[in-house]
Design a protein around this motif. Structure first.
Motif, short mmCIF file in Angstrom:
data_model
loop_
_atom_site.label_atom_id
_atom_site.label_comp_id
_atom_site.label_asym_id
_atom_site.label_seq_id
_atom_site.Cartn_x
_atom_site.Cartn_y
_atom_site.Cartn_z
N THR A 112 50.39 -53.88 132.97
CA THR A 112 50.46 -54.88 131.91
C THR A 112 51.70 -55.75 132.07
N LEU A 113 51.52 -57.06 132.15
CA LEU A 113 52.62 -58.01 132.33
C LEU A 113 53.39 -57.78 133.63
N GLY A 114 52.78 -57.12 134.57
CA GLY A 114 53.42 -56.81 135.84
C GLY A 114 53.82 -55.34 135.89
N TRP A 115 53.70 -54.73 137.05
CA TRP A 115 53.99 -53.31 137.19
C TRP A 115 55.40 -52.99 136.71
N SER A 116 55.49 -52.11 135.72
CA SER A 116 56.75 -51.77 135.07
C SER A 116 56.48 -50.62 134.12
N LEU A 117 57.54 -50.14 133.45
CA LEU A 117 57.43 -48.97 132.59
C LEU A 117 57.38 -49.37 131.13
N ALA A 118 56.47 -48.75 130.39
CA ALA A 118 56.40 -48.96 128.94
C ALA A 118 57.58 -48.28 128.26
N TRP A 119 57.79 -48.63 126.99
CA TRP A 119 58.86 -48.03 126.21
C TRP A 119 58.50 -46.64 125.70
N ARG A 120 57.24 -46.49 125.20
CA ARG A 120 56.83 -45.20 124.66
C ARG A 120 55.31 -45.05 124.78
N THR A 121 54.86 -43.83 124.58
CA THR A 121 53.45 -43.54 124.80
C THR A 121 52.55 -44.28 123.81
N GLN A 122 53.07 -44.57 122.62
CA GLN A 122 52.26 -45.24 121.60
C GLN A 122 52.17 -46.75 121.80
N GLN A 123 52.96 -47.33 122.70
CA GLN A 123 52.95 -48.77 122.95
C GLN A 123 53.02 -49.04 124.45
#
Length: 380
Positions: A135-146
């Motif tokens: 999403t929006l380029g390969w990268s890490l999300a902030w938390r599992t719920q978002q």
């Protein structure tokens, strides 16, 4: 600076470390009370990521003193996190877990015990499996719920951990993910002047959260760039680190200190992250002929801020600062505020030791420059 100054700031770092226990020490599973005085709000809330930084602070003291009592305290903080987290390493926040992994990796290098490295790798594997997405380029999300919300607090420590693990475990390609996360940060959240924004797509609208101008985002990007410079020798990373570090001072400070960034608790730790990774940058710049004027200015800022901290924050022989180090102590502080002060004083002690000719070396660049005679090295 003289060796007297180095001794003075080392002694002050001891005082800062001891002040954490003096003001916040609590019996039993609580380990540290969340605030001083201990009677405001819910003092039993489990602040996983604050405790991860306590581990880092204790390892700083061990690096400076070689006193194994500090490592014992670091391990006690690690054990407290796991105990209060139901016996497991993981929670819902990828940034929290990465802070813990970074601290565990340093404990591994301090002790040589494989289990701490194994835990750091387990966290890496977990956050990649659960939060790394396109999403929006390969990268890490902030938390599992978002999972579609991406930010600097998650991707910055991913870069730093990836580079450090790449030096310790040659069987895996951690560096590719680290470089991809750094490239995403640079393209998505870093301005032309090097200022680092907090996150993007929090509301699902693709918007960048420009209203949150926090010191720890700047520090994380500095730390990530310095680590990649150490791994690759590419001066472009060092240039980025210097630009962001100096922009942070210009944009977020009064030239001496960073002001209060908020009193919610988490904000107390923000400037400590900046000072930690400023220290990593200054250690690398000390061995370089490049960026001499920027190094002098950043060293001046570190000295001025810690001078103000000490002038205004000492109470009856202990350090008890507020979030604005140019002001006298405030009535109530969270221990996150105390940890930021510890980080800054430890980096001042490190700076003065280097000026006195006692350079212990830095984590960042250890792979490129060969700092440390063994795999465990000096876990900066």
């Amino acid at each position: 600076m003289t060796s007297t100054s180095a001794h003075t700031w080392s002694a002050r770092a001891d005082t800062a470390q001891q002040s954490l226990d003096h003001f916040f020490g609590a019996p039993g599973i609580q380990f540290l009370a969340n605030s001083h005085p201990h009677d405001r709000g819910n003092t039993e809330v489990f602040n996983y990521w604050w405790l991860a930084h306590v581990i880092d602070a204790r390892v700083d003291a061990w690096v400076r003193t070689a006193d194994d009592a500090w490592i014992e305290q670091a391990i006690a903080a690690r054990d407290n996190i796991v105990e209060r987290n139901g016996g497991q390493l993981f929670n819902d926040y990828f940034d929290d877990m990465l802070w813990f992994a970074l601290a565990l990796e340093r404990v591994h290098r301090a002790t040589g015990e494989q289990r701490y490295l194994d835990e750091a790798i387990a966290i890496w594997d977990h956050v990649i499996a659960e939060g790394w997405n396109e999403t929006l380029g390969w990268s890490l999300a902030w938390r599992t719920q978002q999972l579609a919300y991406k930010n600097t607090p998650a991707n910055g420590p991913l870069v730093i951990l990836g580079v450090r693990l790449s030096r310790l475990d040659a069987s895996r390609d951690y560096l590719s993910s680290a470089r991809r996360a750094f490239d995403w940060l640079t393209a998505t959240l870093v301005g032309d002047d090097g200022f680092v924004e907090d996150g993007i797509n929090r509301e699902g609208d693709g918007a960048v959260d420009t209203q949150w101008r926090f010191t720890y985002n700047q520090g994380l990007y500095v730390g990530a760039a310095v680590e990649l410079f150490g791994a690759t020798g590419d001066d472009a990373f060092l240039q980025r680190a210097v630009q962001t570090a100096t922009t942070a001072v210009r944009e977020l400070s009064d030239g001496t200190v960073f002001p209060d960034e908020g009193d919610g608790g988490d904000e107390g730790l923000f400037k400590g992250v900046y000072y930690r990774y400023l220290g990593e940058l200054l250690a690398v710049l000390a061995g370089s002929d490049s960026f001499a004027s920027e190094r002098v200015e950043l060293e001046r800022f570190l000295r001025a801020g810690t001078d103000a901290l000490w002038q205004n924050g000492v109470v009856d022989g202990h350090l008890r600062p507020g979030n604005d180090w140019s002001q006298p102590p405030v009535e109530w502080i969270p221990y996150s505020t105390m940890v930021s002060a510890i980080f800054a004083v430890e980096q001042r002690a490190r700076l003065e030791a280097r000026a006195a000719g006692a350079d212990v070396g830095a984590d960042a660049g250890a792979g490129a420059a060969g700092v440390g005679a063994a795999a465990v090295g000096a876990p900066r």
